[in-house]
Design an enzyme around this catalytic site. Structure first.
Site, PDB file in Angstrom:
ATOM      1  N   ASP A   1      42.196 -83.707  54.404  1.00 21.63           N
ATOM      2  CA  ASP A   1      41.035 -83.910  54.465  1.00 21.63           C
ATOM      3  C   ASP A   1      40.423 -85.164  54.952  1.00 21.63           C
ATOM      4  OD1 ASP A   1      40.956 -81.402  53.277  1.00 21.63           O
ATOM      5  OD2 ASP A   1      39.910 -82.085  51.177  1.00 21.63           O
TER       6      ASP A   1
ATOM      7  N   HIS B   1      49.744 -83.079  54.486  1.00 25.74           N
ATOM      8  CA  HIS B   1      50.597 -81.904  54.751  1.00 25.74           C
ATOM      9  C   HIS B   1      51.004 -81.946  56.281  1.00 25.74           C
ATOM     10  CE1 HIS B   1      49.422 -79.974  50.835  1.00 25.74           C
ATOM     11  NE2 HIS B   1      48.625 -80.840  50.845  1.00 25.74           N
TER      12      HIS B   1
ATOM     13  N   SER C   1      43.495 -93.983  52.813  1.00 25.79           N
ATOM     14  CA  SER C   1      43.574 -94.782  54.207  1.00 25.79           C
ATOM     15  C   SER C   1      43.481 -93.936  55.352  1.00 25.79           C
ATOM     16  CB  SER C   1      45.191 -95.496  54.102  1.00 25.79           C
ATOM     17  OG  SER C   1      45.414 -96.102  54.908  1.00 25.79           O
TER      18      SER C   1
END
Length: 279
Positions: free
Chosen positions: A88, A145, A248
Protein backbone atom coordinates in the site's frame (compact mmCIF):
# COMPACT_ATOMS: atom_id res chain seq x y z
CA UNK A 1 9.63 27.75 0.25
CA UNK A 2 11.63 25.60 -2.18
CA UNK A 3 11.98 21.87 -1.56
CA UNK A 4 15.73 22.23 -1.11
CA UNK A 5 15.25 24.79 1.65
CA UNK A 6 12.47 22.72 3.23
CA UNK A 7 14.77 19.72 3.66
CA UNK A 8 17.85 21.69 4.74
CA UNK A 9 17.27 21.05 8.49
CA UNK A 10 17.47 17.30 7.85
CA UNK A 11 21.16 17.64 7.01
CA UNK A 12 21.83 18.82 10.55
CA UNK A 13 19.44 16.63 12.55
CA UNK A 14 20.96 13.76 14.58
CA UNK A 15 19.06 11.25 12.43
CA UNK A 16 20.65 8.09 13.83
CA UNK A 17 20.03 9.25 17.38
CA UNK A 18 16.39 10.08 16.59
CA UNK A 19 15.97 6.71 14.90
CA UNK A 20 17.43 4.83 17.88
CA UNK A 21 15.11 6.72 20.23
CA UNK A 22 12.10 5.97 18.01
CA UNK A 23 13.05 2.30 18.06
CA UNK A 24 13.07 2.29 21.87
CA UNK A 25 9.65 3.96 21.99
CA UNK A 26 8.22 1.59 19.37
CA UNK A 27 9.39 -1.47 21.32
CA UNK A 28 8.25 -0.19 24.71
CA UNK A 29 5.66 -2.43 26.35
CA UNK A 30 4.04 0.42 28.18
CA UNK A 31 0.52 -0.88 28.78
CA UNK A 32 -1.90 2.05 28.83
CA UNK A 33 0.88 4.40 27.72
CA UNK A 34 1.35 2.27 24.59
CA UNK A 35 -2.39 2.18 23.92
CA UNK A 36 -2.63 5.97 24.21
CA UNK A 37 0.22 6.33 21.71
CA UNK A 38 -1.46 3.93 19.27
CA UNK A 39 -4.83 5.66 19.60
CA UNK A 40 -3.21 9.05 19.02
CA UNK A 41 -1.47 7.71 15.92
CA UNK A 42 -4.68 6.15 14.54
CA UNK A 43 -6.53 9.45 14.95
CA UNK A 44 -3.73 11.68 13.63
CA UNK A 45 -3.10 9.62 10.48
CA UNK A 46 -6.65 8.36 9.97
CA UNK A 47 -5.60 4.71 10.05
CA UNK A 48 -8.34 2.32 8.92
CA UNK A 49 -8.42 -0.27 11.68
CA UNK A 50 -11.54 -1.93 10.25
CA UNK A 51 -9.42 -3.75 7.68
CA UNK A 52 -6.90 -4.95 10.29
CA UNK A 53 -7.04 -8.60 11.34
CA UNK A 54 -6.97 -7.29 14.92
CA UNK A 55 -8.78 -3.97 15.27
CA UNK A 56 -8.43 -3.73 19.08
CA UNK A 57 -5.74 -1.11 19.69
CA UNK A 58 -5.52 -2.02 23.37
CA UNK A 59 -4.43 -5.57 22.55
CA UNK A 60 -1.09 -4.64 20.97
CA UNK A 61 1.81 -5.09 23.38
CA UNK A 62 3.93 -2.39 21.76
CA UNK A 63 3.76 0.13 18.95
CA UNK A 64 5.69 -2.07 16.53
CA UNK A 65 3.11 -4.85 16.84
CA UNK A 66 0.43 -2.34 15.86
CA UNK A 67 2.50 -0.75 13.10
CA UNK A 68 3.20 -4.09 11.39
CA UNK A 69 -0.36 -5.33 11.95
CA UNK A 70 -1.77 -7.95 9.60
CA UNK A 71 -4.79 -7.27 7.40
CA UNK A 72 -7.94 -9.35 7.16
CA UNK A 73 -7.55 -12.22 4.72
CA UNK A 74 -9.91 -10.66 2.16
CA UNK A 75 -8.76 -7.04 2.56
CA UNK A 76 -6.44 -7.06 -0.49
CA UNK A 77 -7.58 -9.26 -3.40
CA UNK A 78 -4.69 -10.39 -5.58
CA UNK A 79 -4.72 -9.51 -9.28
CA UNK A 80 -4.36 -12.22 -11.93
CA UNK A 81 -2.05 -9.90 -13.88
CA UNK A 82 1.63 -10.69 -14.37
CA UNK A 83 2.79 -8.32 -11.61
CA UNK A 84 0.90 -7.26 -8.48
CA UNK A 85 1.61 -4.13 -6.48
CA UNK A 86 3.60 -5.34 -3.43
CA UNK A 87 2.53 -2.63 -0.95
CA UNK A 88 0.00 0.00 0.00
CA UNK A 89 1.35 3.48 -0.70
CA UNK A 90 1.72 6.32 -3.18
CA UNK A 91 3.65 6.12 -6.44
CA UNK A 92 6.71 8.35 -6.30
CA UNK A 93 7.78 7.64 -9.89
CA UNK A 94 7.85 4.73 -12.32
CA UNK A 95 8.87 4.06 -15.90
CA UNK A 96 11.97 3.26 -17.93
CA UNK A 97 15.54 3.13 -16.69
CA UNK A 98 17.65 5.08 -19.17
CA UNK A 99 21.26 3.93 -19.44
CA UNK A 100 21.26 2.93 -15.79
CA UNK A 101 19.70 6.17 -14.51
CA UNK A 102 16.49 6.08 -12.45
CA UNK A 103 14.20 9.08 -12.16
CA UNK A 104 13.64 10.17 -8.55
CA UNK A 105 11.79 13.48 -8.81
CA UNK A 106 11.99 16.72 -10.78
CA UNK A 107 15.66 17.43 -11.43
CA UNK A 108 16.94 14.32 -9.64
CA UNK A 109 18.15 10.93 -10.88
CA UNK A 110 20.15 8.18 -9.21
CA UNK A 111 22.06 5.27 -10.70
CA UNK A 112 21.06 1.62 -10.48
CA UNK A 113 24.67 0.84 -9.56
CA UNK A 114 24.55 3.15 -6.53
CA UNK A 115 21.15 1.79 -5.51
CA UNK A 116 22.37 -1.83 -5.32
CA UNK A 117 25.50 -0.93 -3.36
CA UNK A 118 28.04 -0.51 -6.14
CA UNK A 119 27.60 -3.87 -7.93
CA UNK A 120 27.92 -2.74 -11.56
CA UNK A 121 27.41 -6.26 -12.91
CA UNK A 122 24.06 -6.57 -11.14
CA UNK A 123 22.99 -3.06 -12.12
CA UNK A 124 23.85 -3.61 -15.79
CA UNK A 125 21.03 -6.18 -16.03
CA UNK A 126 18.58 -3.31 -15.49
CA UNK A 127 20.37 -0.64 -17.51
CA UNK A 128 17.42 -0.26 -19.92
CA UNK A 129 14.73 -1.92 -17.85
CA UNK A 130 11.84 -0.53 -15.80
CA UNK A 131 11.55 0.78 -12.25
CA UNK A 132 8.90 1.72 -9.71
CA UNK A 133 9.32 3.76 -6.49
CA UNK A 134 6.46 3.51 -3.99
CA UNK A 135 6.30 5.58 -0.80
CA UNK A 136 4.66 4.13 2.31
CA UNK A 137 3.20 6.89 4.49
CA UNK A 138 2.67 6.49 8.25
CA UNK A 139 -1.00 5.51 7.78
CA UNK A 140 -0.27 2.68 5.34
CA UNK A 141 -0.03 -1.07 5.86
CA UNK A 142 3.68 -1.77 6.34
CA UNK A 143 4.21 -5.34 5.26
CA UNK A 144 5.80 -5.91 1.87
CA UNK A 145 4.65 -8.72 -0.38
CA UNK A 146 5.88 -10.39 -3.55
CA UNK A 147 4.87 -8.83 -6.88
CA UNK A 148 5.14 -12.27 -8.54
CA UNK A 149 6.54 -15.71 -7.77
CA UNK A 150 10.24 -15.48 -7.01
CA UNK A 151 13.23 -17.53 -5.91
CA UNK A 152 15.61 -15.61 -3.66
CA UNK A 153 19.19 -15.33 -4.98
CA UNK A 154 20.91 -12.63 -2.92
CA UNK A 155 20.36 -10.06 -0.20
CA UNK A 156 22.62 -7.01 0.22
CA UNK A 157 22.60 -4.60 3.15
CA UNK A 158 23.91 -1.17 2.09
CA UNK A 159 24.68 1.36 4.85
CA UNK A 160 23.68 4.95 4.28
CA UNK A 161 21.94 8.09 5.47
CA UNK A 162 18.55 8.24 7.17
CA UNK A 163 16.81 11.13 5.44
CA UNK A 164 13.04 11.16 5.37
CA UNK A 165 11.63 9.69 2.15
CA UNK A 166 8.44 11.75 1.90
CA UNK A 167 7.67 13.50 -1.43
CA UNK A 168 9.16 16.84 -0.36
CA UNK A 169 12.45 15.17 0.59
CA UNK A 170 12.48 13.17 -2.66
CA UNK A 171 12.29 16.47 -4.54
CA UNK A 172 14.87 18.18 -2.34
CA UNK A 173 17.65 15.63 -1.66
CA UNK A 174 19.69 14.45 -4.67
CA UNK A 175 20.08 10.67 -5.03
CA UNK A 176 17.88 10.06 -1.99
CA UNK A 177 16.99 6.39 -2.53
CA UNK A 178 20.58 5.45 -3.37
CA UNK A 179 21.83 7.54 -0.45
CA UNK A 180 19.76 6.14 2.41
CA UNK A 181 20.36 2.87 4.19
CA UNK A 182 18.73 0.01 2.26
CA UNK A 183 18.27 -3.73 1.84
CA UNK A 184 18.53 -5.06 -1.73
CA UNK A 185 16.76 -8.37 -2.47
CA UNK A 186 17.44 -10.15 -5.79
CA UNK A 187 14.96 -12.71 -7.11
CA UNK A 188 14.56 -15.00 -10.10
CA UNK A 189 11.01 -15.16 -11.43
CA UNK A 190 9.14 -16.77 -14.35
CA UNK A 191 9.40 -13.34 -16.04
CA UNK A 192 13.12 -12.81 -15.43
CA UNK A 193 15.25 -11.54 -12.58
CA UNK A 194 14.06 -8.56 -10.54
CA UNK A 195 15.25 -6.50 -7.59
CA UNK A 196 13.15 -5.32 -4.66
CA UNK A 197 14.81 -2.71 -2.43
CA UNK A 198 13.66 -1.71 1.05
CA UNK A 199 14.82 1.88 1.66
CA UNK A 200 15.35 3.04 5.23
CA UNK A 201 14.54 6.51 6.55
CA UNK A 202 14.49 8.71 9.64
CA UNK A 203 12.89 6.84 12.58
CA UNK A 204 12.66 3.58 10.63
CA UNK A 205 13.75 1.49 13.58
CA UNK A 206 14.53 -1.57 11.47
CA UNK A 207 13.87 -3.52 8.31
CA UNK A 208 13.28 -7.24 8.25
CA UNK A 209 12.63 -10.08 5.83
CA UNK A 210 10.68 -13.27 6.35
CA UNK A 211 13.71 -15.49 5.68
CA UNK A 212 16.28 -13.56 7.76
CA UNK A 213 14.38 -11.63 10.40
CA UNK A 214 15.61 -8.22 11.55
CA UNK A 215 18.53 -6.99 9.43
CA UNK A 216 19.17 -3.69 11.19
CA UNK A 217 20.04 -2.98 13.91
CA UNK A 218 22.87 -3.68 14.19
CA UNK A 219 23.91 -1.06 11.65
CA UNK A 220 27.34 -1.34 10.08
CA UNK A 221 29.48 0.92 7.92
CA UNK A 222 30.22 -1.88 5.46
CA UNK A 223 28.12 -3.50 2.77
CA UNK A 224 26.99 -6.95 3.92
CA UNK A 225 25.81 -9.69 1.57
CA UNK A 226 24.07 -13.05 1.86
CA UNK A 227 23.91 -15.63 -0.94
CA UNK A 228 21.00 -18.04 -1.19
CA UNK A 229 22.15 -19.91 -4.31
CA UNK A 230 22.38 -23.17 -2.38
CA UNK A 231 18.97 -22.73 -0.72
CA UNK A 232 15.53 -23.13 -2.18
CA UNK A 233 13.76 -20.07 -0.79
CA UNK A 234 10.72 -19.59 -3.03
CA UNK A 235 7.98 -17.06 -2.31
CA UNK A 236 4.67 -16.98 -4.13
CA UNK A 237 3.01 -13.90 -5.60
CA UNK A 238 1.28 -12.01 -2.79
CA UNK A 239 3.25 -13.76 -0.03
CA UNK A 240 4.82 -11.54 2.62
CA UNK A 241 8.56 -10.97 2.12
CA UNK A 242 9.38 -8.23 4.62
CA UNK A 243 8.35 -5.40 6.92
CA UNK A 244 9.25 -1.84 7.82
CA UNK A 245 9.22 -0.99 11.52
CA UNK A 246 8.04 2.56 10.75
CA UNK A 247 7.47 3.73 7.19
CA UNK A 248 9.63 4.15 4.13
CA UNK A 249 9.91 3.42 0.39
CA UNK A 250 10.17 0.37 -1.86
CA UNK A 251 12.11 0.54 -5.14
CA UNK A 252 11.74 -2.21 -7.76
CA UNK A 253 13.89 -2.89 -10.83
CA UNK A 254 12.80 -5.11 -13.74
CA UNK A 255 14.60 -6.40 -16.84
CA UNK A 256 14.13 -4.72 -20.20
CA UNK A 257 10.71 -5.36 -21.76
CA UNK A 258 9.52 -7.52 -18.85
CA UNK A 259 7.07 -4.90 -17.54
CA UNK A 260 4.24 -2.99 -19.17
CA UNK A 261 2.86 -0.83 -16.37
CA UNK A 262 -0.81 -0.54 -15.50
CA UNK A 263 -2.10 2.32 -17.72
CA UNK A 264 -4.02 3.71 -14.74
CA UNK A 265 -0.84 4.30 -12.73
CA UNK A 266 0.23 7.91 -12.33
CA UNK A 267 2.92 9.62 -10.20
CA UNK A 268 1.47 10.59 -6.80
CA UNK A 269 -1.39 8.14 -7.34
CA UNK A 270 -2.41 5.90 -4.44
CA UNK A 271 -1.98 2.15 -4.87
CA UNK A 272 -2.84 -0.90 -2.82
CA UNK A 273 -1.30 -4.28 -2.29
CA UNK A 274 -2.60 -6.81 -4.79
CA UNK A 275 -3.79 -4.44 -7.50
CA UNK A 276 -2.41 -4.74 -11.02
CA UNK A 277 1.06 -3.23 -11.32
CA UNK A 278 1.75 -4.43 -14.82
CA UNK A 279 1.69 -7.15 -17.47
Amino acid sequence: MSDRLAVLPQYFLPKYLLTSFAGLVANDRGGRRTTRLINWFVKKYNVNMQEAANSDTASYANFNEFFTRALKADARPMTASKYACPVDGAISEFGNINEGQIFQAKGHYFSATALVGGDATLAEKYSDGQFANIYLSPRDYHRIHMPCDGKLKRMIYVPGELFSVNPTTARGVPGLFARNERVVCVFDSPHGEFVLVLVGATVVGSMQTTWHGIINPPRSKQVREWSYAEQNIVLKKGEEMGRFLLGSTVVMLFNKDSMKFNPNWKPAGFVQLGEEMGN
